[in-house]
Each structure stands twice: as C-alpha cells, then as structure tokens.
Design a protein around this motif. Structure first.
Motif, PDB file in Angstrom:
ATOM      1  N   ARG A 440       0.848  -1.185   0.000  1.00 23.37           N
ATOM      2  CA  ARG A 440       0.000   0.000   0.000  1.00 23.37           C
ATOM      3  C   ARG A 440       0.887   1.240   0.000  1.00 23.37           C
ATOM      4  O   ARG A 440       2.019   1.211   0.499  1.00 23.37           O
ATOM      5  N   ARG A 441       0.335   2.295  -0.558  1.00 19.71           N
ATOM      6  CA  ARG A 441       1.075   3.557  -0.565  1.00 19.71           C
ATOM      7  C   ARG A 441       1.044   4.203   0.814  1.00 19.71           C
ATOM      8  O   ARG A 441       0.104   4.022   1.583  1.00 19.71           O
ATOM      9  N   GLY A 442       2.087   4.984   1.111  1.00 18.62           N
ATOM     10  CA  GLY A 442       2.172   5.655   2.400  1.00 18.62           C
ATOM     11  C   GLY A 442       1.082   6.693   2.577  1.00 18.62           C
ATOM     12  O   GLY A 442       0.468   7.165   1.615  1.00 18.62           O
ATOM     13  N   TYR A 443       0.855   7.062   3.824  1.00 17.45           N
ATOM     14  CA  TYR A 443      -0.178   8.062   4.136  1.00 17.45           C
ATOM     15  C   TYR A 443       0.189   9.385   3.477  1.00 17.45           C
ATOM     16  O   TYR A 443       1.327   9.844   3.571  1.00 17.45           O
ATOM     17  N   PRO A 444      -0.754  10.028   2.786  1.00 18.96           N
ATOM     18  CA  PRO A 444      -0.439  11.272   2.063  1.00 18.96           C
ATOM     19  C   PRO A 444       0.110  12.354   2.989  1.00 18.96           C
ATOM     20  O   PRO A 444      -0.440  12.615   4.060  1.00 18.96           O
ATOM     21  N   ILE A 453       6.132   3.167  -0.087  1.00 20.81           N
ATOM     22  CA  ILE A 453       5.183   2.051  -0.135  1.00 20.81           C
ATOM     23  C   ILE A 453       5.529   1.122   1.016  1.00 20.81           C
ATOM     24  O   ILE A 453       6.674   1.096   1.482  1.00 20.81           O
ATOM     25  N   GLU A 454       4.547   0.373   1.474  1.00 20.31           N
ATOM     26  CA  GLU A 454       4.776  -0.498   2.617  1.00 20.31           C
ATOM     27  C   GLU A 454       3.893  -1.726   2.535  1.00 20.31           C
ATOM     28  O   GLU A 454       2.901  -1.744   1.800  1.00 20.31           O
ATOM     29  N   ARG A 455       4.278  -2.739   3.292  1.00 14.18           N
ATOM     30  CA  ARG A 455       3.441  -3.936   3.384  1.00 14.18           C
ATOM     31  C   ARG A 455       3.653  -4.574   4.749  1.00 14.18           C
ATOM     32  O   ARG A 455       4.739  -4.515   5.332  1.00 14.18           O
ATOM     33  N   ASP A 456       2.569  -5.156   5.252  1.00 13.78           N
ATOM     34  CA  ASP A 456       2.649  -5.866   6.525  1.00 13.78           C
ATOM     35  C   ASP A 456       3.354  -7.198   6.316  1.00 13.78           C
ATOM     36  O   ASP A 456       3.295  -7.799   5.229  1.00 13.78           O
ATOM     37  N   THR A 462       6.069  -4.196   9.700  1.00  7.92           N
ATOM     38  CA  THR A 462       5.825  -3.531   8.427  1.00  7.92           C
ATOM     39  C   THR A 462       7.158  -3.268   7.744  1.00  7.92           C
ATOM     40  O   THR A 462       8.106  -2.814   8.398  1.00  7.92           O
ATOM     41  N   VAL A 463       7.220  -3.535   6.453  1.00 15.25           N
ATOM     42  CA  VAL A 463       8.396  -3.221   5.655  1.00 15.25           C
ATOM     43  C   VAL A 463       8.076  -1.988   4.824  1.00 15.25           C
ATOM     44  O   VAL A 463       7.027  -1.925   4.177  1.00 15.25           O
ATOM     45  N   THR A 464       8.972  -1.005   4.845  1.00 16.12           N
ATOM     46  CA  THR A 464       8.761   0.259   4.143  1.00 16.12           C
ATOM     47  C   THR A 464       9.865   0.459   3.113  1.00 16.12           C
ATOM     48  O   THR A 464      11.045   0.246   3.413  1.00 16.12           O
ATOM     49  N   VAL A 465       9.481   0.881   1.910  1.00 16.63           N
ATOM     50  CA  VAL A 465      10.425   1.175   0.833  1.00 16.63           C
ATOM     51  C   VAL A 465      10.153   2.603   0.364  1.00 16.63           C
ATOM     52  O   VAL A 465       9.027   2.936  -0.022  1.00 16.63           O
ATOM     53  N   GLY A 466      11.171   3.462   0.416  1.00 18.09           N
ATOM     54  CA  GLY A 466      11.011   4.841  -0.002  1.00 18.09           C
ATOM     55  C   GLY A 466      10.895   4.984  -1.509  1.00 18.09           C
ATOM     56  O   GLY A 466      11.388   4.136  -2.276  1.00 18.09           O
ATOM     57  N   LEU A 484      13.620   3.252  -5.945  1.00 18.06           N
ATOM     58  CA  LEU A 484      13.329   2.627  -4.655  1.00 18.06           C
ATOM     59  C   LEU A 484      14.498   2.880  -3.713  1.00 18.06           C
ATOM     60  O   LEU A 484      15.667   2.726  -4.088  1.00 18.06           O
ATOM     61  N   MET A 485      14.168   3.235  -2.468  1.00 13.72           N
ATOM     62  CA  MET A 485      15.212   3.591  -1.505  1.00 13.72           C
ATOM     63  C   MET A 485      14.970   2.891  -0.173  1.00 13.72           C
ATOM     64  O   MET A 485      13.828   2.604   0.193  1.00 13.72           O
ATOM     65  N   GLY A 486      16.058   2.619   0.529  1.00 13.81           N
ATOM     66  CA  GLY A 486      15.967   2.150   1.913  1.00 13.81           C
ATOM     67  C   GLY A 486      15.336   0.786   2.064  1.00 13.81           C
ATOM     68  O   GLY A 486      14.568   0.569   3.008  1.00 13.81           O
ATOM     69  N   VAL A 487      15.636  -0.153   1.158  1.00 16.03           N
ATOM     70  CA  VAL A 487      15.096  -1.510   1.277  1.00 16.03           C
ATOM     71  C   VAL A 487      15.881  -2.235   2.364  1.00 16.03           C
ATOM     72  O   VAL A 487      17.054  -2.575   2.180  1.00 16.03           O
ATOM     73  N   ALA A 488      15.264  -2.470   3.510  1.00 11.02           N
ATOM     74  CA  ALA A 488      15.925  -3.115   4.647  1.00 11.02           C
ATOM     75  C   ALA A 488      15.245  -4.443   4.946  1.00 11.02           C
ATOM     76  O   ALA A 488      14.030  -4.501   5.131  1.00 11.02           O
ATOM     77  N   LEU A 489      16.028  -5.520   5.000  1.00 14.57           N
ATOM     78  CA  LEU A 489      15.478  -6.867   5.203  1.00 14.57           C
ATOM     79  C   LEU A 489      15.964  -7.493   6.502  1.00 14.57           C
ATOM     80  O   LEU A 489      15.677  -8.668   6.759  1.00 14.57           O
ATOM     81  N   ASP A 490      16.650  -6.734   7.322  1.00 15.56           N
ATOM     82  CA  ASP A 490      17.195  -7.283   8.570  1.00 15.56           C
ATOM     83  C   ASP A 490      16.078  -7.768   9.489  1.00 15.56           C
ATOM     84  O   ASP A 490      15.046  -7.095   9.658  1.00 15.56           O
ATOM     85  N   GLY A 491      16.287  -8.926  10.089  1.00  9.53           N
ATOM     86  CA  GLY A 491      15.351  -9.453  11.072  1.00  9.53           C
ATOM     87  C   GLY A 491      14.132 -10.140  10.499  1.00  9.53           C
ATOM     88  O   GLY A 491      13.253 -10.570  11.262  1.00  9.53           O
ATOM     89  N   LEU A 492      14.051 -10.261   9.182  1.00  9.00           N
ATOM     90  CA  LEU A 492      12.891 -10.906   8.561  1.00  9.00           C
ATOM     91  C   LEU A 492      13.180 -12.385   8.308  1.00  9.00           C
ATOM     92  O   LEU A 492      14.330 -12.777   8.068  1.00  9.00           O
ATOM     93  N   ASP A 493      12.139 -13.192   8.335  1.00  9.42           N
ATOM     94  CA  ASP A 493      12.303 -14.625   8.092  1.00  9.42           C
ATOM     95  C   ASP A 493      12.577 -14.872   6.608  1.00  9.42           C
ATOM     96  O   ASP A 493      12.293 -14.022   5.760  1.00  9.42           O
ATOM     97  N   PRO A 494      13.134 -16.046   6.258  1.00  5.93           N
ATOM     98  CA  PRO A 494      13.528 -16.316   4.872  1.00  5.93           C
ATOM     99  C   PRO A 494      12.391 -16.204   3.859  1.00  5.93           C
ATOM    100  O   PRO A 494      12.605 -15.721   2.742  1.00  5.93           O
TER     101      PRO A 494
END
Length: 509
Positions: A440-444, A453-456, A462-466, A484-494
């Motif tokens: 879903r898109r971020g809050y305006p 954009i983000e997804r649960d 929640t994972v957020t991508v700028g 796309l910016m700031g894709v962080a995957l630390d701490g997520l399951d495989p």
C-alpha cells in the motif's frame, strides 16, 4: 420513533403482545393507550402525510410485465404504479408493509426487472436526488442479476464524480446480502482503483464479518457461492434432447463438453429441436455462471497465493469443509501442495488433494487428515528437497498450478541484487501494481504526496520502501519513474525476505 414502533409491532406479532401491553401499562395510562392504538393499527395504513408524486420518466408503459406467481397473469399498469409508490415511500431498514404482500404475490425476477428498469430511467434522467429512493428500491426488490448489473457501475462512479452514489451502492450490496452480493462487495474491497471506495468497501466487509463473529479472511472463505454445482464441481445443462457438462480449469475458467465428453469451444445456442423452456433457461444459467465465476476466480486464486505468502492456516476440519468440499474452490485446491504444521509453525509434512478428494503424500501414499491438524499452502522454501519430488508428481499427473508455487522464484539476502533494485528506474505504474500484491502507498503528506510504499509482514511488522520523487495522490502520472530507496530486510524470516525481493525484482526487470 418509527424504529421503536416497528420493534413493538414485531414483538407483538411474534407472540409477545401481552408482554408489550404489560410493559406499556408500567408507564401509565397515556402510554398504555398509545401502545394499544399502535398495535391495533393496520401497518398498511402507515403512510406519510404527503404522498410522493412519481416522476414523468417512471412511465408504466415502458416496463416489462410483472408476472403473478402461479400463472395468475400480470400486474395491470395501475397496480405497477402502486408498487412504485410503495417503493418511493419506503426507507432503508423501514420498507412499507405492503411490499411484503407484493413479494408474496409476484414473480421475484419480474420485480427485479421492474426495479432495474426504474434505475435505468433514473440514470437516464441524470440521477435526480429527489428520486434517490430508486437506489433503495434495488435493495428491496433486487436479486443476484441486479448485483451483476450494478457492480460495474459502482466501480466506475467515483471517476465520474459519483463517490457518494458508489458508497450508497456498497450499502445496497450489503442490504441485498446474498452470497453473490457479498462476493461482489468483497471484490470491490480487494480490487478497485479508487482508494476511498476500496476503503469503504473494506469497512463494510469488516462490519459484516463482525456481525457474523468472523475475521474478514474467514468471511471471504465463506463468500464463494457454490453456484449450484454438483459435488464433483461440474454442472449439467439440460436442453431436453441434448445435455452438456460444464467444468473448470486451473484458472477457474469454465469449459463445456458434450454428452460424449468432447470439449466444445462454447455452449451452443438453443436450437429448434431443443426444449423451448429448458434450453433457454440452461443457456441463461451458463451466461450468469460465467459472469459470477469470472468475478470470483481471480480473487480466490489471489487469496490462496497470499495465504501462502502470509502463512495463513486452517484446521483440518475447516480445510475439508471450506476448501476441499467446495465444488468450485476445490478445482484450485487440488492443484496446490499443502503443508502440515506443528504448534510452532514448522512444516511437518505435505500433501495434495487427489481427484477423489482423498489426501496423498509425495510418494502417492494415502494420508489421513485429523480435524485438529494445522494446514496451509506450502511455500517452496518450506518444502526443501521434497520440492523436486512434488514437481515430478505434478508433472506426471499433468497438473497445472493456478499460480507459481513449485516453480516459484525464491531469493535469499543478496547485496548485489538489492543494489540492482535500488539503482533501477521503475515506471510509476509498476510501483502502483504492487498494491495487487498486498503493498500500500504511504499516508499522504503535504499536498497529497506519498513518499513510500509499505506492506505488513507475518508477526505484526511492516516493511517500508522509499520512493523518489514519490507519487501525487491526485495525479499519479506526475512522475513517470520512481527510484526505490531504503530496502531493509534485517530481522525478517527467509520466506518474507524471498517474497519482498520477488515483488521488487518483478517490477525492476
């Protein structure tokens, strides 16, 4: 007050007249007399002080006949006009009492056609607000065919400045309340390009689910109609001298075979030698079936794919009843590998559903599924070395899957891949396409700017991508491309890591 009066009348009619009278007496003689008058009154006499005048465009002569039940003829024009007046004085949740008698006396399909013709005339007149009762009338006398006709309009009205009318349409679908109506309401909640309408539809679905004591996902499981299919998921259409059988493929697209089992390009139109009543009815039923299944197919396949990604689970009893036992959904279910899980969520085994609805493992040995078992769509990363074995089984049986499962691309944390993803210039349309995959898109922010954009993810995070430069909520074409910016995957399951990278890789190729 009107609602309170109706409640007292219903209680009295249901055998509680003495209790209502006794309760009224406790409020004194004036209340006792008023309630006595209320209960003595004929509900058919409950008319507004000023009766509405029907508009000129509601000309009775243009309407198709409304047949009486039992072959008792058709309603004369004056009677049809009286029915329209009853509709005009009815309100949502408070219909005029005479409509109950009308429904008992008249063919329901004819009444639904009357309501739709009224709606079309109102539409042609420019939706005058004075006659907005026409929308309410669809909820009172509409049927599943009304739902099929109205839903495409609800989906497009916000784009024509008709958001309020579209929201009223959602209430109308909920009021009709049939499986088909709720199925279409759920479809709008899941996939419509107008965010405001989608959110209102989801809110309405949540209200319906709460009333039934279910989660929205559990309600969605129960909203797929059986469409009158037989237990094996087929439908026989009787033309009299000819018969045809309807089946479904891995995408739930219907196909037709003749009595000899030969697949046809389409269902033949009724001919001169076919039964004049059976054949047209069968042909019309197939036409309606195609429309309904088309509406539910993509959503059902998408829901099961998301169930795999988000690790949704069913008990063994729910799995058999809601999925394996459903005459339509089981066409999808038997084309997937299902996992068995322990209390910690670890895969302990896998199975498929055979054509006789029994369960088999990768060696094709029969399995027993206890009611308390925990079942889910197996992700290929969970299958490990068995993945190749299952792929061989499905190839041997020539089973085509409704979405990529055994052949699904999987990814692990890869800095090179992440760098490629963040270096790509992505068309804005592709970024918006992620919304179909649960993003879903971020809050305006200021001026309606959406910068991420983000997804649960499972577990409540929640994972957020700028996004650079971001999306303008009222003008998504403002920027042709995004970075796309700031894709962080630390701490997520495989599995979550793999699915996020799969989504992002898909739009950056």
């Amino acid at each position: 007050r009107r609602q309170a009066e109706r409640a007292l009348a219903v209680l009295a009619a249901g055998g509680g007249r003495d209790a209502v009278t006794e309760a009224a007496a406790g409020y004194g003689p004036a209340a006792e007399a008023a309630v006595a008058d209320l209960l003595a009154a004929d509900p058919l006499d409950a008319l507004p002080a000023r009766m509405p005048v029907l508009p000129e465009w509601a000309e009775v002569a243009v309407f198709s006949p409304v047949h009486m039940r039992g072959g008792a003829g058709v309603l004369p024009p004056d009677a049809v006009r009286h029915v329209m007046t009853m509709l005009a004085i009815s309100r949502p949740g408070d219909p005029y009492a005479g409509l109950t008698l009308v429904k008992e006396a008249c063919d329901s399909r004819g009444l639904a056609d009357l309501g739709w013709t009224l709606f079309q005339r109102w539409q042609a007149a420019g939706y005058p607000s004075k006659e907005s009762w026409v929308m309410d009338a669809l909820a009172l006398i509409g049927d599943d065919e009304t739902v099929r006709r109205l839903t495409p309009l609800i989906r497009t009205w916000p784009g024509d400045g008709g958001h309020a009318r579209a929201v009223a349409g959602l209430d109308l679908l909920a009021a009709i309340g049939s499986d088909v109506a709720l199925m279409h309401l759920h479809g709008i909640a899941e996939k419509v390009k107008f965010t405001g309408l989608k959110n209102r539809a989801r809110q309405k679905m949540n209200e319906v689910a709460a009333e039934l004591g279910l989660t929205p996902q559990e309600l969605a499981d129960r909203l797929v109609p059986d469409f009158g299919l037989s237990a094996d998921g087929s439908l026989t259409l009787d033309y009299g001298r000819r018969r045809f059988v309807v089946g479904f493929d891995e995408q739930l697209k219907p196909y037709v075979t003749d009595a000899a089992g030969k697949r046809l390009k389409n269902l033949p139109k009724p001919g001169a030698n076919d039964d004049p009543e059976l054949a047209p009815a069968a042909y019309q039923r197939f036409t309606g079936l195609k429309k309904d299944v088309r509406a539910v197919a993509a959503d059902s396949i998408h829901r099961l794919e998301q169930a795999m990604v988000n690790r949704r689970r069913w008990t063994g009893a729910e799995f058999r009843r809601l999925l394996v036992g459903h005459p339509l959904l089981w066409h999808i279910v038997r084309r997937l590998v299902w996992g068995l899980y322990d209390s910690s969520g670890r895969l302990t085994g896998a199975l498929r559903v055979a054509e006789d609805r029994s369960f088999a493992d990768v060696e094709d040995d029969t399995l027993t599924l206890p009611d308390e078992a925990v079942v889910g769509v197996a992700h290929p990363l969970e299958l490990g070395e068995e993945r190749a074995g299952w792929a061989e089984v499905f190839a041997d049986y020539e089973i085509l899957q409704p979405f990529p499962q055994l052949g699904r691309e999987t990814y692990g944390p890869d800095e090179t891949l992440l760098a490629e993803i963040m270096a790509a210039r992505v068309p804005t349309g592709r970024v918006l396409g992620l919304e179909r995959r649960g993003w879903r898109r971020g809050y305006p922010q200021d001026a309606g700017w959406q910068g991420w954009i983000e997804r649960d993810v499972p577990g409540g995070g929640t994972v957020t991508v700028g996004l650079d430069p971001g999306i303008s909520i009222g003008y998504p074409e403002f920027a042709d491309e995004q970075t796309l910016m700031g894709v962080a995957l630390d701490g997520l399951d495989p599995i979550t890591v793999s699915e996020i990278l799969r989504d992002l890789r898909e739009i950056t190729r």
